[in-house]
Design a protein around this motif. Structure first.
Motif, mmCIF file in Angstrom:
data_model
loop_
_atom_site.group_PDB
_atom_site.id
_atom_site.type_symbol
_atom_site.label_atom_id
_atom_site.label_comp_id
_atom_site.label_asym_id
_atom_site.label_seq_id
_atom_site.Cartn_x
_atom_site.Cartn_y
_atom_site.Cartn_z
ATOM 1 N N GLU A 186 0.853 -1.177 0.120
ATOM 2 C CA GLU A 186 0.089 0.084 -0.077
ATOM 3 C C GLU A 186 1.040 1.303 -0.013
ATOM 4 O OE1 GLU A 186 -3.516 0.090 -0.027
ATOM 5 O OE2 GLU A 186 -3.765 -2.095 -0.056
ATOM 6 N N ILE A 187 0.606 2.279 -0.975
ATOM 7 C CA ILE A 187 1.519 3.307 -0.954
ATOM 8 C C ILE A 187 0.696 4.483 -0.578
ATOM 9 C CG2 ILE A 187 2.824 4.794 -2.602
ATOM 10 C CD1 ILE A 187 3.246 2.308 -4.438
ATOM 11 N N LEU A 188 1.235 5.513 0.279
ATOM 12 C CA LEU A 188 0.589 6.696 0.565
ATOM 13 C C LEU A 188 0.417 7.595 -0.474
ATOM 14 C CD1 LEU A 188 -0.828 8.239 2.939
ATOM 15 C CD2 LEU A 188 1.649 8.921 3.650
ATOM 16 N N LEU A 189 -0.563 7.336 -1.611
ATOM 17 C CA LEU A 189 -0.518 8.131 -2.786
ATOM 18 C C LEU A 189 -2.074 7.921 -3.167
ATOM 19 C CD1 LEU A 189 2.410 7.420 -5.392
ATOM 20 C CD2 LEU A 189 1.857 9.626 -4.249
ATOM 21 N N PRO A 190 -2.686 9.043 -3.830
ATOM 22 C CA PRO A 190 -3.697 8.924 -4.491
ATOM 23 C C PRO A 190 -3.646 8.010 -5.767
ATOM 24 C CG PRO A 190 -2.862 11.025 -5.043
ATOM 25 C CD PRO A 190 -2.172 10.582 -4.019
ATOM 26 N N PRO A 191 -4.615 7.314 -6.299
ATOM 27 C CA PRO A 191 -4.580 6.260 -7.368
ATOM 28 C C PRO A 191 -4.166 6.729 -8.486
ATOM 29 C CG PRO A 191 -6.984 6.585 -6.740
ATOM 30 C CD PRO A 191 -6.101 7.472 -5.789
ATOM 31 N N GLN A 192 -4.294 8.121 -9.091
ATOM 32 C CA GLN A 192 -4.178 8.684 -10.266
ATOM 33 C C GLN A 192 -2.645 9.335 -10.255
ATOM 34 O OE1 GLN A 192 -5.571 7.397 -12.662
ATOM 35 N NE2 GLN A 192 -7.083 6.347 -11.415
ATOM 36 N N ALA A 193 -1.829 9.155 -9.412
ATOM 37 C CA ALA A 193 -0.418 9.880 -9.270
ATOM 38 C C ALA A 193 0.381 9.676 -10.608
ATOM 39 C CB ALA A 193 0.376 9.485 -8.040
ATOM 40 N N SER A 194 1.264 10.452 -10.891
ATOM 41 C CA SER A 194 2.116 10.435 -12.050
ATOM 42 C C SER A 194 3.414 9.510 -11.837
ATOM 43 C CB SER A 194 2.706 11.829 -12.419
ATOM 44 O OG SER A 194 3.921 12.290 -11.405
ATOM 45 N N PRO A 195 3.978 8.957 -12.850
ATOM 46 C CA PRO A 195 5.216 8.083 -12.545
ATOM 47 C C PRO A 195 6.069 8.752 -11.564
ATOM 48 C CG PRO A 195 4.436 7.900 -14.738
ATOM 49 C CD PRO A 195 3.635 9.003 -14.111
ATOM 50 N N ASP A 196 6.399 9.948 -11.780
ATOM 51 C CA ASP A 196 7.473 10.721 -10.829
ATOM 52 C C ASP A 196 6.997 10.697 -9.406
ATOM 53 O OD1 ASP A 196 9.277 11.002 -12.727
ATOM 54 O OD2 ASP A 196 8.762 13.210 -13.280
#
Length: 374
Positions: free
Chosen positions: A227-237
């Motif tokens: 699980e990553i602390l990111l929204p699901p549509q984040a950019s590759p960077d």
């Protein structure tokens, strides 16, 4: 007979070239004695008011190389399986190639028998050199040093590959030039190896992957995930930065039954407040544990959804685990210092490298002479 001498010479030359190709790239290095994280301040990758998680997996094999690597599925089948189970991010990690259909560009480096492999993210080029069975610290470090020049993120895959270690903890704690460790993998969980790296003051982001070769096999898919602390549509960077910053939690599925996104507890809060670590989970779990230097258990709370731990002077890093009958979760570490500190590759000991290569050339010359004289 002349043809026998020609055959011996050809065999000797071929094996000599093979040995040169394997051994010549090995370099010798100056290693500093590892030191634990230190400082008055703490780095916390989860320092946010609310934690929004996205499900991810970065170790999947498709059918390639004529089926030699045992991947069973095409990229469309892989995409359908992981999207159905609620994965926002996934990467196809074919051996020694970036699959053009992979949403995240990466590959699995390594073809040696010891399976000291690496997950290489956003590579500029493919590294083909590997060593069949690394047996010295310099061989391990040479592989990582070459990879370090080719990509912004290197993760050591499955340091424990049952029944043996591909990279023992006492070696791992001295190495530099890697950014993450695949701590959870269905072939073996490498928690003690990870603690060795953290205890030596090297910040290694936790990755958890199911290492799938067949998405239709329930004993493979969702056995482990990140699980990553990111929204699901984040950019590759943004994804790369989140991984480098340690914004991850790894899950282990206790049962061989695929589990969909949302069907398990999540961390709601991992905060540092007034020298206290505060942990909150979305529901009551069997137990919560805080782990510190040397993999020692610092605190345990049972039958609860929260924990408070007063930080001690001897704490250099802290990570959190929780346990339920269905899943176990491990957070990436919080550590003393100003950030996610990692050792770069150590400087090369050029004198020792030159001496080693002179010995190698001398040994091959002697071998050729014996072959020809027979």
């Amino acid at each position: 007979m002349p043809w026998r001498k020609t055959l011996r010479w050809s065999f000797g030359l071929a094996t000599s070239l093979l040995l040169l190709g394997l051994f010549w790239p090995i370099r010798c290095y100056h290693y500093k004695e590892p030191r634990p994280f230190s400082g008055k301040g703490w780095y916390n990758p989860f320092n946010q008011d609310s934690l929004t998680w996205s499900r991810a997996n970065f170790h999947i094999h498709s059918r390639t190389w004529g089926g030699l690597t045992e991947g069973e599925n095409t990229p469309p089948l892989i995409d359908s399986a992981y999207r159905r189970l609620g994965f926002a991010y996934y990467g196809i990690t074919d051996y020694q190639r970036v699959n053009p259909a992979s949403p995240i560009p990466l590959y699995e480096h390594g073809w040696g028998l010891r399976k000291f492999h690496q997950l290489v993210f956003a590579p500029k080029t493919i590294l083909w050199w590997d060593f069949p069975w690394p047996f010295t610290r310099d061989i391990y470090q040479s592989i990582l040093s070459y990879l370090y020049e080719t990509a912004p993120l290197i993760a050591i895959a499955h340091p424990l590959f049952n029944p043996y270690q591909t990279c023992p903890g006492d070696v791992l704690r001295h190495l530099g030039g890697y950014h993450a460790i695949e701590v959870l993998n269905r072939y073996g969980d490498s928690i003690s190896e990870w603690d060795s790296a953290l205890s030596a003051g090297h910040y290694a982001t936790l990755l958890a992957n199911d290492n799938v070769h067949d998405v239709h096999n329930p004993h493979q898919i969702t056995t482990r995930w990140t699980e990553i602390l990111l929204p699901p549509q984040a950019s590759p960077d943004q994804l790369l930065q989140a991984l480098l910053q340690g914004k991850t939690v790894g899950y282990k599925n206790i049962y061989a039954v695929p589990i969909a996104a949302g069907d398990y507890p999540i961390f709601r809060q991992i905060r540092l407040t007034n020298d206290n670590l505060l942990v909150t989970i979305s529901e009551k779990v069997d137990s919560i544990r805080v782990i510190g230097q040397g993999g020692q258990v610092r605190a345990v709370a049972t039958e609860t959804d929260r924990l408070s731990y007063p930080i001690r002077e001897e704490d250099t890093y802290l990570r959190v685990e929780f346990y339920t009958p269905r899943v176990v979760a491990h957070s990436s570490a919080l550590c003393r210092g100003e950030g996610a500190i990692r050792r770069p590759p150590p400087p090369e000991n050029k004198l020792l490298t030159a001496l080693w290569r002179l010995v190698l050339l001398g040994g091959i010359a002697l071998y050729l002479r014996l072959i020809v004289k027979r």
